[in-house]
Design an enzyme around this catalytic site. Structure first.
Site, PDB file in Angstrom:
ATOM      1  N   LEU A  60       0.833  -1.211   0.000  1.00  0.00           N
ATOM      2  CA  LEU A  60       0.000   0.000   0.000  1.00  0.00           C
ATOM      3  C   LEU A  60       0.868   1.261   0.000  1.00  0.00           C
ATOM      4  O   LEU A  60       0.530   2.271  -0.653  1.00  0.00           O
ATOM      5  CB  LEU A  60      -0.918   0.000   1.225  1.00  0.00           C
ATOM      6  CG  LEU A  60      -2.089  -0.999   1.186  1.00  0.00           C
ATOM      7  CD1 LEU A  60      -2.769  -1.075   2.540  1.00  0.00           C
ATOM      8  CD2 LEU A  60      -3.088  -0.587   0.095  1.00  0.00           C
ATOM      9  N   LYS A  61       1.988   1.225   0.713  1.00  0.00           N
ATOM     10  CA  LYS A  61       2.886   2.385   0.721  1.00  0.00           C
ATOM     11  C   LYS A  61       3.526   2.583  -0.652  1.00  0.00           C
ATOM     12  O   LYS A  61       3.760   3.728  -1.074  1.00  0.00           O
ATOM     13  CB  LYS A  61       3.945   2.220   1.804  1.00  0.00           C
ATOM     14  CG  LYS A  61       3.408   2.386   3.223  1.00  0.00           C
ATOM     15  CD  LYS A  61       4.495   2.279   4.264  1.00  0.00           C
ATOM     16  CE  LYS A  61       3.955   2.600   5.657  1.00  0.00           C
ATOM     17  NZ  LYS A  61       2.902   1.690   6.098  1.00  0.00           N
ATOM     18  N   ILE A  62       3.831   1.500  -1.343  1.00  0.00           N
ATOM     19  CA  ILE A  62       4.380   1.609  -2.696  1.00  0.00           C
ATOM     20  C   ILE A  62       3.349   2.253  -3.625  1.00  0.00           C
ATOM     21  O   ILE A  62       3.685   3.090  -4.469  1.00  0.00           O
ATOM     22  CB  ILE A  62       4.817   0.219  -3.209  1.00  0.00           C
ATOM     23  CG1 ILE A  62       6.047  -0.254  -2.417  1.00  0.00           C
ATOM     24  CG2 ILE A  62       5.120   0.244  -4.708  1.00  0.00           C
ATOM     25  CD1 ILE A  62       6.488  -1.666  -2.722  1.00  0.00           C
ATOM     26  N   ILE A 118       3.370   5.930  -2.813  1.00  0.00           N
ATOM     27  CA  ILE A 118       4.536   6.592  -3.414  1.00  0.00           C
ATOM     28  C   ILE A 118       4.283   6.881  -4.877  1.00  0.00           C
ATOM     29  O   ILE A 118       4.601   7.968  -5.391  1.00  0.00           O
ATOM     30  CB  ILE A 118       5.795   5.717  -3.237  1.00  0.00           C
ATOM     31  CG1 ILE A 118       6.187   5.642  -1.760  1.00  0.00           C
ATOM     32  CG2 ILE A 118       6.960   6.264  -4.067  1.00  0.00           C
ATOM     33  CD1 ILE A 118       7.246   4.606  -1.461  1.00  0.00           C
TER      34      ILE A 118
END
Length: 476
Positions: A194-196, A199
């Site tokens: 999810l963080k990717i 980003i």
């Protein structure tokens, strides 16, 4: 009664009514600590009786079973409490911290039904690092997240997850710009996937921005930059209202090592240029040659891996045919005496045992100053900077194992130790050992039988690991 533990919250493991636990709880209370019965509230220290919980894997399971945020939780051997009381002062936690970075190990009973699996380091690494990687921005932000989590003293599994994801992306030639693409990669879980995605959408991570602008995180990073200040002390300083290093310097409860850490704060938080380490090596070798020319000095760590800079200078000290620590200690003591005489010695951070840790400064001499890069010289005083220097005393029969252990990097070492573990062996700085189990081995630790310690290449070969030159061991 003293109040050396004032402001500390202790939780004891085991948390029972045994005589020894009751005595130690009372001692903690009498010396100013608060003792909690709920582990979630132990925001300062979890004190473990290592005679009861003897393996790191047992303690890891206990700590991971504590619900809630464990940002400020330090796990220490209960002997720290006892020794601090005996010395009538708050001792440094160095040497008392329980290392929870080790891989958990299957129990002997389970190991008996497992079939040995031949694993090579190449299988674990999967692929070479991709030059000009299209995921460079993502890896950079994930690395910053890992760093912020470490500053917080975050659960080891959370910080490891970021490092694993970075390792995977470093060997992925395709641009990973979505949750779906990230989730199918080995070592990347839902949270990081999810963080990717975030980003890709925003070129940032919201929680990272919040952490980097957090006053608490800024202070944690500042205070943990002081030598011998970890999560416990840094959090205590913040609770006491400290805001600057100057505030810390006025405290009367600092340990000797923390005072040295403040004095040399700037020098010890800088990376040391490789060129400067070479001058230190030349200088120490010169001193040692006058004491015992047969002694071998090898600089380990980042330097041996060929890196441009290092955090400190690790000297691995051996002598052909000498396997006695007492003989090596006598040699190094004479070296320390010579260092004090010549002014190279600035401070000792430990007493001499199987290692010595301290601070050292090269002399103001044209023959040495001319070889130093400008960043190695204090602009205000014109003298060389003080650097952290360690002497690691190693029996000659353990030379190869020590070279592996003290070369690193940490991720490489953990993976090689895991391979040894999968083969029913233990690899440490003294050698590669085979575990010998007896009929009652389930209830006690196995005996260790030395397989190889001297030959670094042979240890790799026994483990079935392809030989890697030191400069190929910087992974993760």
């Amino acid at each position: 009664m003293s109040s050396i533990f004032k402001g500390f919250l202790f939780y004891f493991l085991p948390n029972n009514t045994s005589t020894i636990t009751r005595i130690r709880k009372n001692l903690a209370l009498k010396h100013g600590a608060s003792v909690v019965e709920d582990a979630i509230k132990a925001s300062t220290c979890l004190l473990v009786d290592k005679k009861i919980y003897q393996t790191e894997s047992q303690i890891v399971k206990l700590v991971d079973g504590i619900p809630g945020d464990k940002t400020d939780l330090s796990v220490l051997n209960q002997t720290w409490l006892v020794d601090s009381i005996a010395n009538e002062k708050l001792l440094s936690t160095d040497g008392y911290k329980i290392d929870l970075q080790m891989e958990t190990e299957p129990s002997p009973k389970k190991r008996k039904i497992q079939q040995p699996r031949k694993v090579t380091l190449d299988e674990i690494l999967n692929a070479p690092v991709i030059p000009n990687n299209p995921n460079a921005e993502t890896m950079s932000l994930l690395e910053q997240m890992a760093k912020e989590r470490e500053i917080q003293g975050e659960n080891r599994f959370k910080t490891k997850a970021y490092k694993t994801a970075i390792d995977t992306l470093s060997k992925t030639p395709q641009l990973i710009d979505s949750y779906e693409k990230a989730k199918v990669l080995p070592g990347i879980g839902e949270s990081i996937a999810l963080k990717i995605q975030e980003i890709n959408d925003t070129s940032s991570i919201k929680v990272l921005d919040q952490l980097q602008h957090s006053e608490r995180n800024r202070l944690l990073a500042l205070f943990k930059g002081i030598y011998s200040v970890g999560d416990t002390f840094a959090s205590k300083f913040i609770r006491d209202g400290m805001k600057t290093l100057e505030d810390i310097s006025r405290r009367e409860d600092l340990t000797t090592n923390q005072k040295w850490g403040l004095k040399f704060y700037k020098d010890w938080n800088e990376r040391i240029p490789r060129e400067e380490i070479e001058v230190h090596k030349e200088y120490v070798e010169g001193l040692m040659h006058g004491i015992d020319p047969e002694v071998e000095l090898t600089v380990g760590g980042s330097y041996r891996r060929g890196q441009a800079t290092s955090g400190d200078i690790d000297f691995i000290i051996t002598k052909p045919g000498v396997n006695s620590f007492s003989v090596l200690k006598d040699i190094v003591q004479r070296l320390l005496d010579k260092m004090i005489e010549t002014g190279y010695h600035e401070c000792s951070l430990t007493t001499l045992s199987s290692k010595w840790l301290g601070g050292c400064r090269l002399p103001i001499s044209e023959s040495y100053m001319s070889k130093l890069p400008p960043k190695s010289i204090n602009s205000s005083t014109g003298d060389p900077k003080c650097r952290r220097v360690d002497f690691l005393l190693i029996p000659y029969e353990s030379k190869g194992a020590a070279f592996i252990y003290f070369t690193g990097n940490d991720d490489f070492n953990k993976r090689v130790r895991k391979i040894a573990m999968d083969r029913g062996m233990v690899l440490n700085q003294l050698g590669l050992f085979k575990k010998i189990y007896t009929e009652d081995s389930v209830s006690r630790d196995p005996e260790l039988e030395l397989v190889e310690g001297f030959d670094e290449r042979k240890i790799f070969k026994i483990l079935g690991v392809k030989w890697r030159e030191p400069n190929e061991r910087h992974i993760g």
